[in-house]
Design an enzyme around this catalytic site. Structure first.
Site, PDB file in Angstrom:
ATOM      1  N   HIS A 176     -10.014  10.218   3.651  1.00  0.00           N
ATOM      2  CA  HIS A 176     -10.666  11.425   3.137  1.00  0.00           C
ATOM      3  C   HIS A 176      -9.931  12.682   3.609  1.00  0.00           C
ATOM      4  O   HIS A 176      -9.748  13.633   2.838  1.00  0.00           O
ATOM      5  CB  HIS A 176     -12.118  11.454   3.623  1.00  0.00           C
ATOM      6  N   GLU A 210      -9.817   5.266  -2.429  1.00  0.00           N
ATOM      7  CA  GLU A 210     -11.171   5.334  -1.879  1.00  0.00           C
ATOM      8  C   GLU A 210     -12.177   4.664  -2.814  1.00  0.00           C
ATOM      9  O   GLU A 210     -13.044   3.903  -2.373  1.00  0.00           O
ATOM     10  CB  GLU A 210     -11.573   6.792  -1.665  1.00  0.00           C
ATOM     11  N   ASN A 227      13.313 -11.441  16.643  1.00  0.00           N
ATOM     12  CA  ASN A 227      13.895 -12.674  17.168  1.00  0.00           C
ATOM     13  C   ASN A 227      12.835 -13.583  17.769  1.00  0.00           C
ATOM     14  O   ASN A 227      12.896 -14.811  17.625  1.00  0.00           O
ATOM     15  CB  ASN A 227      14.958 -12.350  18.226  1.00  0.00           C
TER      16      ASN A 227
END
Length: 701
Positions: free
Chosen positions: A46, A68, A427
């Protein structure tokens, strides 16, 4: 004085909101029933939408609004967030970030595809009677419910307008639930000469005639709950007034004092049974002490708000901190010169002033360095998304655990540390963590675990990356090193020495080249970056149980405590954090020219003669000293002519012409104006190890 571009300020604030949004979404995947996480994500969305519209980012506001709307069913608790939904929401977050940071690189088709996926996930299993339509439904007749509506008393924090929220918009949203009768309460409005133009002084008394539940009202004020006080009580059966436009009600003449008192009194949360039935009785219930409390409350809250603003943080450009640090460095150099001049004279007053300036300069240095310190948690948070995506792409469930987020490092160190940690974590997941079938066969849990931790250790910070995978395959690393000609077949090497080949450029044990690994360009970059930061890297592994990579880093790259030494006619600096102890070079050690080892309390420590390395002329001092330094678990002695003492060292970078001189990491200016080179401890340790290996080879021959 330069003024920052408002859009740049918005980009910086949006970056912080993106971190909050991403963290909330990732946590939501782990705790799908946590309502606070959903609200946190919506507050961030918002704010981004409102600020984007205010600064002219119309596409951002439009896309975020659709985001939203599609995610609204999660907020209402109608569906639970799944991992697929979280992944699409994260992709939507990435698209919004791209719209803000680099709009030219985005395409509307990508945004539409993301929204389509989002709507598809949230529309699955739609209930027959959508709950979302209740908010827009007409108010039910009183005969269908015992509750005629709600009585609300709204009191916002004075700074709410500064944060971009408009109480009138919230009242408009409230009116969409049903007919509202809104009366502004003006008893907190100060005189004109005391009024702050950007503060909100009005309160509102609202009667909402709608058979909605409390959650529907809470949803209207969800994004400002921390900035308001809401008093809520159910209305009795009364005849609903004819609905009128909100702005028309606000523009009307204010109610007479008696009516205003009645409204204020009615706002107190009292049981319905105790509320009088008539307005006259309500007016009598408004006693004078209560009215005084209402009038005195706003100034107290304004004072609290001023105190909060007084201790708030201030956003400062990084370049200004760098410039301040440079000035402090020059001050430290000038203070060293003053101290040296005072020591050479006999004027007591000059010495006292020099000591006072030294104390003040030291305090200013610590304060300035503290302003540059940033919690490493700001860096750790970035890797949650990396682990989430790699876990999904490699089909390896991984738990990511962090600790020591409050540990502070210089901001420059934080920036330099990001890439090495990315390589190490990739890794660990790609090579370290086994697939689920292998883990099950070895009696391990299905979910792997990556631990990222930071802790202070003296003048250093230790950052560790630990996994509970299969550990390093020493035999495969050795075979690959022999294949590339790095060692001779059958050479006697310890496991620790074999593991160091992982940091060799182009070295990789991956069987195939993938998007994640196989080209051998990861670990050598990690080592080079860490050494450029005057740090070191250690590897430890336990077959079948996992691997731990430890990064040892200095707190800052600007000013360090150093040990000033003399070798021949030259003076050098050794970082004090690397110094363990200083011992005398005995006559017995002098006689063992062929074997450069010290016996330090029963332990053999190799040593280097800096006079030989520096090619110093002249005879050595009669009583030479040995400084024991360490990096990781390796200890080395450095033989010098004289130990002068501690020195506040302002680090200056060497020019590119000196890039091939590896045993120096920088330079500094001494009190007499001459330069002293800073020794690179890691390179000296490597040099000592190579000399020990050559000595072993010659003895074996």
């Amino acid at each position: 004085m330069s003024v920052m571009d408002p859009t740049e300020i918005f980009r910086q604030e949006a970056s912080e909101l993106f971190e909050v949004l991403e963290g909330s979404l990732l946590d939501l995947g782990l705790r799908p029933d946590d309502r606070e996480l959903v609200d946190s994500a919506f507050r961030a969305l918002h704010t981004i939408k409102g600020s984007g519209a205010m600064f002219g980012f119309d596409k951002v506001a439009s896309f975020t609004h659709e985001f939203e709307t599609a995610f609204d069913r999660v907020r209402k608790g109608e569906i639970k967030p799944t991992q697929e939904l979280i992944s699409v929401a994260l992709a939507a977050k990435d698209y919004i970030r791209a719209l803000i940071e680099d709009p030219q690189s985005t395409d509307d088709i990508i945004g539409e595809a993301i929204l389509d996926d989002l709507k598809r996930f949230v529309s699955a299993d739609t209930p027959a009677v959508p709950v979302v339509e209740i908010a827009g439904a007409p108010p039910l007749a009183p005969v269908e419910s015992k509750r005629a509506g709600w009585h609300l008393y709204l009191e916002f924090e004075s700074h709410i307008l500064r944060n971009g929220s408009n109480p009138l918009d919230l009242l408009e949203d409230l009116c969409k639930l049903g007919p509202c009768f809104v009366v502004p309460v003006t008893d907190g409005v100060p005189f004109l000469d005391e009024m702050e133009p950007e503060d909100c002084y009005l309160k509102w008394d609202v009667k909402l005639h709608a058979a909605c539940d409390k959650d529907a009202i809470d949803d209207v004020f969800m994004f400002v709950q921390d900035e308001m006080r809401l008093t809520l009580s159910p209305l009795e059966q009364v005849e609903a007034p004819a609905p009128a436009p909100l702005l028309q009600l606000l523009d009307e003449e204010p109610a007479p004092p008696a009516e205003t008192a009645a409204v204020v009194a009615e706002a107190a949360p009292a049981p319905v049974a105790e509320q009088p039935a008539k307005a006259e009785h309500k007016a009598e219930a408004a006693t004078e002490p209560k009215a005084e409390i209402k009038r005195e409350a706003p100034p107290a809250r304004r004072e609290d708000a001023k105190q909060e603003r007084g201790i708030a943080t201030v956003r400062v450009q990084a370049e200004r901190l760098d410039e301040l640090m440079d000035r402090v460095g020059e001050l430290v150099i000038a203070q060293a010169r003053l101290t040296q001049l005072a020591a050479s004279g006999s004027d007591l007053s000059i010495k006292l002033i020099a000591e006072e300036i030294e104390r003040l300069a030291s305090s200013l240095r610590d304060t300035t360095m503290g302003a540059r310190m940033v919690p490493i948690g700001s860096l750790f948070g970035r890797f949650r998304r990396l682990v989430h995506d790699l876990s999904r792409d490699l089909s390896k469930p991984v738990e990511f655990v962090t600790s020591g987020e409050d540990t502070e490092l210089d901001k420059t160190m934080i920036e330099c540390l990001a890439d090495p940690l990315v390589h190490l974590i990739r890794n660990a997941i790609d090579h370290g963590i086994e697939d689920t079938a292998t883990r099950a066969a070895n009696g391990k849990t299905e979910q792997g675990r990556i631990e990222l931790a930071a802790v202070h250790s003296g003048a250093q910070v230790l950052v560790t990356v630990k996994d509970n995978g299969g550990g390093l395959n020493t035999a495969r690393i050795r075979a690959k090193a022999e294949e590339q000609g790095l060692i001779a077949a059958g050479a006697v090497l310890s496991d620790h020495e074999i593991h160091q080949f992982l940091f060799h450029p182009g070295f990789s044990t991956a069987q195939t080249i993938s998007a994640l690994s196989g080209r051998g360009v990861g670990m050598d970059v990690v080592k080079r970056t860490i050494e450029n930061m005057r740090g070191s890297i250690d590897l430890s592994t336990r077959p079948g149980q996992g691997t731990t990579v430890t990064l040892r880093l200095p707190l800052t790259l600007a000013i360090i405590e150093g040990l000033l030494i003399r070798v021949g006619e030259g003076r050098y600096i050794i970082p004090l954090s690397a110094v363990e102890e200083c011992v005398e070079l005995t006559a017995e050690d002098e006689r063992s020219r062929g074997r450069n080892f010290l016996n330090v309390r029963g332990n053999l420590v190799p040593f280097l003669r800096l006079r030989e390395i520096m090619s110093s002329s002249g005879a050595p001092d009669r009583h030479q000293k040995t400084i024991i330094i360490s990096t990781g678990e390796t200890r080395v002695g450095l033989v010098v002519d004289q130990i002068i003492g501690n020195h506040q060292t302002v680090i200056k970078s060497l020019s590119k012409l000196h890039s091939d001189v590896t045993i120096f990491s920088g330079a500094t200016i001494l009190g007499d104006g001459t330069a002293a080179l800073i020794l690179d401890v890691a390179q000296l340790v490597t040099l000592a190890q190579s000399q020990v290996e050559k000595q072993h080879i010659s003895e074996a021959a």
